[in-house]
Scaffold this motif. Structure first.
Motif, PDB file in Angstrom:
ATOM      1  N   ARG A 427      33.548   7.391 -44.637  1.00  0.00           N
ATOM      2  CA  ARG A 427      32.314   8.041 -44.145  1.00  0.00           C
ATOM      3  C   ARG A 427      31.766   7.295 -42.923  1.00  0.00           C
ATOM      4  NH1 ARG A 427      29.083  11.978 -43.027  1.00  0.00           N
ATOM      5  NH2 ARG A 427      26.909  11.818 -43.583  1.00  0.00           N
ATOM      6  N   VAL A 428      31.639   5.954 -43.020  1.00  0.00           N
ATOM      7  CA  VAL A 428      31.086   5.190 -41.884  1.00  0.00           C
ATOM      8  C   VAL A 428      32.080   5.135 -40.724  1.00  0.00           C
ATOM      9  CG1 VAL A 428      29.440   3.823 -43.220  1.00  0.00           C
ATOM     10  CG2 VAL A 428      31.750   2.948 -42.914  1.00  0.00           C
ATOM     11  N   TYR A 429      33.386   5.199 -41.031  1.00  0.00           N
ATOM     12  CA  TYR A 429      34.410   5.220 -39.976  1.00  0.00           C
ATOM     13  C   TYR A 429      34.265   6.486 -39.141  1.00  0.00           C
ATOM     14  CZ  TYR A 429      39.017   5.109 -37.739  1.00  0.00           C
ATOM     15  OH  TYR A 429      40.040   5.095 -36.823  1.00  0.00           O
ATOM     16  N   SER A 430      33.890   7.589 -39.799  1.00  0.00           N
ATOM     17  CA  SER A 430      33.706   8.845 -39.059  1.00  0.00           C
ATOM     18  C   SER A 430      32.361   8.869 -38.329  1.00  0.00           C
ATOM     19  CB  SER A 430      33.803  10.042 -40.016  1.00  0.00           C
ATOM     20  OG  SER A 430      32.760   9.974 -40.976  1.00  0.00           O
ATOM     21  N   LEU A 431      31.366   8.132 -38.867  1.00  0.00           N
ATOM     22  CA  LEU A 431      30.034   8.106 -38.237  1.00  0.00           C
ATOM     23  C   LEU A 431      30.003   7.214 -37.001  1.00  0.00           C
ATOM     24  CD1 LEU A 431      27.658   7.847 -41.345  1.00  0.00           C
ATOM     25  CD2 LEU A 431      27.812   9.780 -39.776  1.00  0.00           C
ATOM     26  N   PHE A 432      30.649   6.035 -37.093  1.00  0.00           N
ATOM     27  CA  PHE A 432      30.609   5.068 -35.998  1.00  0.00           C
ATOM     28  C   PHE A 432      32.012   4.916 -35.404  1.00  0.00           C
ATOM     29  CE2 PHE A 432      27.523   3.743 -39.252  1.00  0.00           C
ATOM     30  CZ  PHE A 432      26.345   3.903 -38.518  1.00  0.00           C
ATOM     31  N   VAL A 433      32.145   5.302 -34.129  1.00  0.00           N
ATOM     32  CA  VAL A 433      33.479   5.261 -33.508  1.00  0.00           C
ATOM     33  C   VAL A 433      33.757   3.879 -32.927  1.00  0.00           C
ATOM     34  CG1 VAL A 433      33.595   7.716 -32.988  1.00  0.00           C
ATOM     35  CG2 VAL A 433      32.589   6.166 -31.309  1.00  0.00           C
ATOM     36  N   ASP A 434      35.036   3.514 -32.874  1.00  0.00           N
ATOM     37  CA  ASP A 434      35.437   2.244 -32.263  1.00  0.00           C
ATOM     38  C   ASP A 434      35.696   2.472 -30.772  1.00  0.00           C
ATOM     39  OD1 ASP A 434      38.697   2.500 -32.041  1.00  0.00           O
ATOM     40  OD2 ASP A 434      37.860   3.604 -33.739  1.00  0.00           O
ATOM     41  N   VAL A 435      36.026   1.414 -30.050  1.00  0.00           N
ATOM     42  CA  VAL A 435      36.183   1.482 -28.589  1.00  0.00           C
ATOM     43  C   VAL A 435      37.290   2.463 -28.187  1.00  0.00           C
ATOM     44  CG1 VAL A 435      36.735   0.147 -26.513  1.00  0.00           C
ATOM     45  CG2 VAL A 435      35.351  -0.868 -28.294  1.00  0.00           C
ATOM     46  N   LYS A 436      38.424   2.450 -28.897  1.00  0.00           N
ATOM     47  CA  LYS A 436      39.563   3.326 -28.530  1.00  0.00           C
ATOM     48  C   LYS A 436      39.165   4.790 -28.633  1.00  0.00           C
ATOM     49  CE  LYS A 436      43.365   0.222 -29.783  1.00  0.00           C
ATOM     50  NZ  LYS A 436      44.410  -0.044 -30.778  1.00  0.00           N
ATOM     51  N   ARG A 437      38.532   5.166 -29.758  1.00  0.00           N
ATOM     52  CA  ARG A 437      38.141   6.567 -29.948  1.00  0.00           C
ATOM     53  C   ARG A 437      37.049   6.978 -28.961  1.00  0.00           C
ATOM     54  NH1 ARG A 437      36.484   7.413 -35.871  1.00  0.00           N
ATOM     55  NH2 ARG A 437      36.030   5.182 -35.820  1.00  0.00           N
ATOM     56  N   SER A 438      36.134   6.025 -28.677  1.00  0.00           N
ATOM     57  CA  SER A 438      35.058   6.308 -27.724  1.00  0.00           C
ATOM     58  C   SER A 438      35.632   6.544 -26.325  1.00  0.00           C
ATOM     59  CB  SER A 438      34.079   5.131 -27.693  1.00  0.00           C
ATOM     60  OG  SER A 438      33.053   5.368 -26.776  1.00  0.00           O
ATOM     61  N   GLN A 440      38.680   7.559 -25.615  1.00  0.00           N
ATOM     62  CA  GLN A 440      39.411   8.831 -25.664  1.00  0.00           C
ATOM     63  C   GLN A 440      38.455  10.010 -25.494  1.00  0.00           C
ATOM     64  OE1 GLN A 440      42.787   8.944 -25.862  1.00  0.00           O
ATOM     65  NE2 GLN A 440      42.583  11.136 -25.468  1.00  0.00           N
ATOM     66  N   TYR A 441      37.292   9.910 -26.145  1.00  0.00           N
ATOM     67  CA  TYR A 441      36.267  10.964 -26.065  1.00  0.00           C
ATOM     68  C   TYR A 441      35.750  11.085 -24.632  1.00  0.00           C
ATOM     69  CZ  TYR A 441      31.908  13.447 -27.039  1.00  0.00           C
ATOM     70  OH  TYR A 441      30.875  14.357 -27.045  1.00  0.00           O
ATOM     71  N   LEU A 442      35.525   9.948 -23.981  1.00  0.00           N
ATOM     72  CA  LEU A 442      35.027   9.949 -22.602  1.00  0.00           C
ATOM     73  C   LEU A 442      36.028  10.602 -21.656  1.00  0.00           C
ATOM     74  CD1 LEU A 442      33.415   6.408 -22.250  1.00  0.00           C
ATOM     75  CD2 LEU A 442      32.227   8.579 -22.222  1.00  0.00           C
ATOM     76  N   GLU A 447      33.933  15.283 -17.436  1.00  0.00           N
ATOM     77  CA  GLU A 447      33.233  16.150 -16.485  1.00  0.00           C
ATOM     78  C   GLU A 447      31.815  16.470 -16.933  1.00  0.00           C
ATOM     79  OE1 GLU A 447      35.754  19.490 -15.968  1.00  0.00           O
ATOM     80  OE2 GLU A 447      37.375  18.312 -15.057  1.00  0.00           O
ATOM     81  N   GLN A 448      31.518  16.337 -18.232  1.00  0.00           N
ATOM     82  CA  GLN A 448      30.179  16.661 -18.734  1.00  0.00           C
ATOM     83  C   GLN A 448      29.236  15.451 -18.681  1.00  0.00           C
ATOM     84  OE1 GLN A 448      30.468  18.624 -22.550  1.00  0.00           O
ATOM     85  NE2 GLN A 448      32.295  19.731 -21.893  1.00  0.00           N
ATOM     86  N   PHE A 449      29.758  14.283 -18.297  1.00  0.00           N
ATOM     87  CA  PHE A 449      28.930  13.077 -18.175  1.00  0.00           C
ATOM     88  C   PHE A 449      28.496  12.902 -16.726  1.00  0.00           C
ATOM     89  CE2 PHE A 449      30.980  12.211 -22.184  1.00  0.00           C
ATOM     90  CZ  PHE A 449      30.059  11.458 -22.892  1.00  0.00           C
ATOM     91  N   MET A 450      27.362  12.228 -16.549  1.00  0.00           N
ATOM     92  CA  MET A 450      26.882  11.945 -15.188  1.00  0.00           C
ATOM     93  C   MET A 450      27.625  10.747 -14.617  1.00  0.00           C
ATOM     94  SD  MET A 450      22.772  12.408 -15.580  1.00  0.00           S
ATOM     95  CE  MET A 450      22.469  12.040 -13.870  1.00  0.00           C
TER      96      MET A 450
END
Length: 468
Positions: A427-438, A440-442, A447-450
């Motif tokens: 549950r907490v692994y899905s709530l708080f992402v680590d650097v690699k997943r973050s 990947q998301y970026l 394009e949606q970030f400033m």
């Protein structure tokens, strides 16, 4: 209503306990045996046997006074226990040896010059053991009588009967002495020492003869023998103060109060020169001795070329402490220049340093560290949950896995579980992402970030070439 109050108080106590647990609060020492061999798991330390053994050799040399003005570099990847080793050294040295700790970036945020900040840090790590002889009265309290006059204007008087194994004497007490004895809660059966010069009262413990007086005992009661010989004795008292404390007391108008306010400001070089010459006099007369301590600078690559030049010169000083620095950088630019160097430290300073390298933890060592952290944070977790945390720590980072422990414990409390299980960790692994997943998301949603500045393939390849 009373039940609710108890619950609130319990919650406050629990929160206070959690706040006091730091990242390295489980470290008790370096975990070495008498032969300076590193134990597998000891004093909160796990793995890094070579690095701990090397740190133990440095520690032994510091304790024997055989090393001063030397430098040690702890180099390794992030999360490999560099700061933990430095903390272990601090704990193993004890309170007698000064240990000053700072982050390199602090220097740039202080309201003083960089060299002044480093000088103050260096002098915090140099102790002066001052010896002085003083007359004391030491004995067991037989009786303490205090006459309290009815009128408020008249001062209190009293009598104190002290004894040793050979003699017994009655002393008349004045107002200040009565207040000092009352403050220390002195009563019949206590063994006390009174400094004749200052009138300071020190309670040494409770006499063994009164060990059956259960009413006057607490869980921390210390029993001592009744003193022998005469009541009045000459005793050598040893104080350990740092050179920085002496500097502050002699440079500020408010004296030692500046130590508590923290407003030390810049200290004039003339003041330091006078103090150094005075300390040198005391050393010649045998009144004092220098205790070279340790200064630990974390993230040392954040210092600039001016600071590195200062460190080079400071290590050559007669009264230099042992310099321990840590960094997680590889070959990188020296701050303040366009030159690149190993660890971001100039070659001439690197030449002076003994380098201790740390290695990444194995999966088994990660499990042992997570077990220690679960115990430190008072979290009950099942074996499956700990295995999952170990796997997460191995694939992401140890720090991320440690941060999930308390979060998973909170989720477990919400579902009223007895111990943290796989579902809580998931549950907490899905709530708080680590650097690699973050990251990947970026990349996916850049394009949606400033102000996104993700380079194209050609630019990325060029950037990789430059950084390598």
């Amino acid at each position: 209503m009373a039940g609710a109050e108890v619950k609130v108080n319990a919650e406050i106590r629990d929160l206070t306990r959690i706040e006091r647990i730091g990242a390295h609060s489980h470290i008790r020492g370096l975990g070495l045996d008498d032969a300076l061999e590193a134990r597998a798991v000891s004093q909160g330390m796990v793995g890094q046997t070579k690095a701990r053994k090397a740190a133990g050799v440095i520690l032994k040399m510091i304790q024997d006074g055989k090393i001063a003005g030397r430098g040690v570099l702890l180099a390794g990847q992030p999360g490999t226990g560099k700061t933990a080793i430095a903390m272990g050294m601090a704990k193993a040295l004890g309170e007698e040896t000064p240990f000053a700790m700072m982050a390199a970036s602090e220097i740039f945020s202080l309201e003083m010059s960089k060299t002044e900040a480093l000088t103050q840090a260096f002098r915090k790590a140099i102790g002066v053991r001052i010896k002085e002889e003083t007359e004391i009265i030491e004995g067991e309290v037989v009786e303490l009588e205090v006459d309290r006059p009815e009128s408020s204007g008249v001062s209190k008087t009293g009598k104190l009967t002290l004894k040793t194994t050979e003699m017994e004497t009655i002393y008349d007490l004045g107002q200040k002495m009565i207040e000092a004895l009352t403050r220390e809660k002195v009563q019949a059966g206590d063994v006390i020492a009174i400094d004749k010069a200052s009138g300071k009262v020190t309670k040494l413990g409770r006499s063994f003869a009164r060990s059956r007086d259960y009413d006057a005992m607490g869980p921390t009661t210390k029993f001592v023998q009744c003193p022998e010989g005469e009541l009045q004795k000459r005793k050598e008292v040893v104080h350990v103060v740092t050179l920085h404390e002496i500097d502050v007391i002699n440079s500020r108008t408010q004296g030692f109060l500046a130590l508590f306010s923290g407003d030390t400001g810049e200290i004039r070089p003339e003041v330091r020169e006078q103090i150094d010459s005075k300390v040198a006099e005391w050393r010649e007369e045998g009144k004092a001795e220098i205790v070279p301590g340790v200064i630990f600078i974390d993230e040392v690559h954040m210092l600039d070329i001016e600071c590195f030049s200062f460190l080079n010169r400071a290590l050559e000083n007669d009264m230099a402490p042992v310099l321990v620095v840590a960094t997680n950088r590889g070959i990188t630019r020296i701050r303040g220049t366009n030159y690149r160097s190993p660890h971001g430290i100039p070659i001439d300073l690197l030449d002076r340093l003994l380098i201790i390298s740390t290695e990444p933890y194995t999966e088994r060592e990660l499990r042992l560290i997570l077990d220690i952290r679960c115990e430190e944070e008072d979290v009950e977790a099942t074996d499956d949950a700990r295995e999952l945390l170990t796997k997460i720590g191995h694939e992401t980072s140890l720090r991320y896995a440690i941060q999930l422990i308390t979060a998973a414990s909170m989720v477990c409390q919400r579902r009223k579980g007895a111990a943290v299980d796989i579902e809580d960790v998931s549950r907490v692994y899905s709530l708080f992402v680590d650097v690699k997943r973050s990251t990947q998301y970026l990349i996916e949603y850049q394009e949606q970030f400033m102000f996104n500045e993700v380079p194209g393939d050609d630019e990325a390849a060029e950037g990789m070439e430059v950084s390598s």
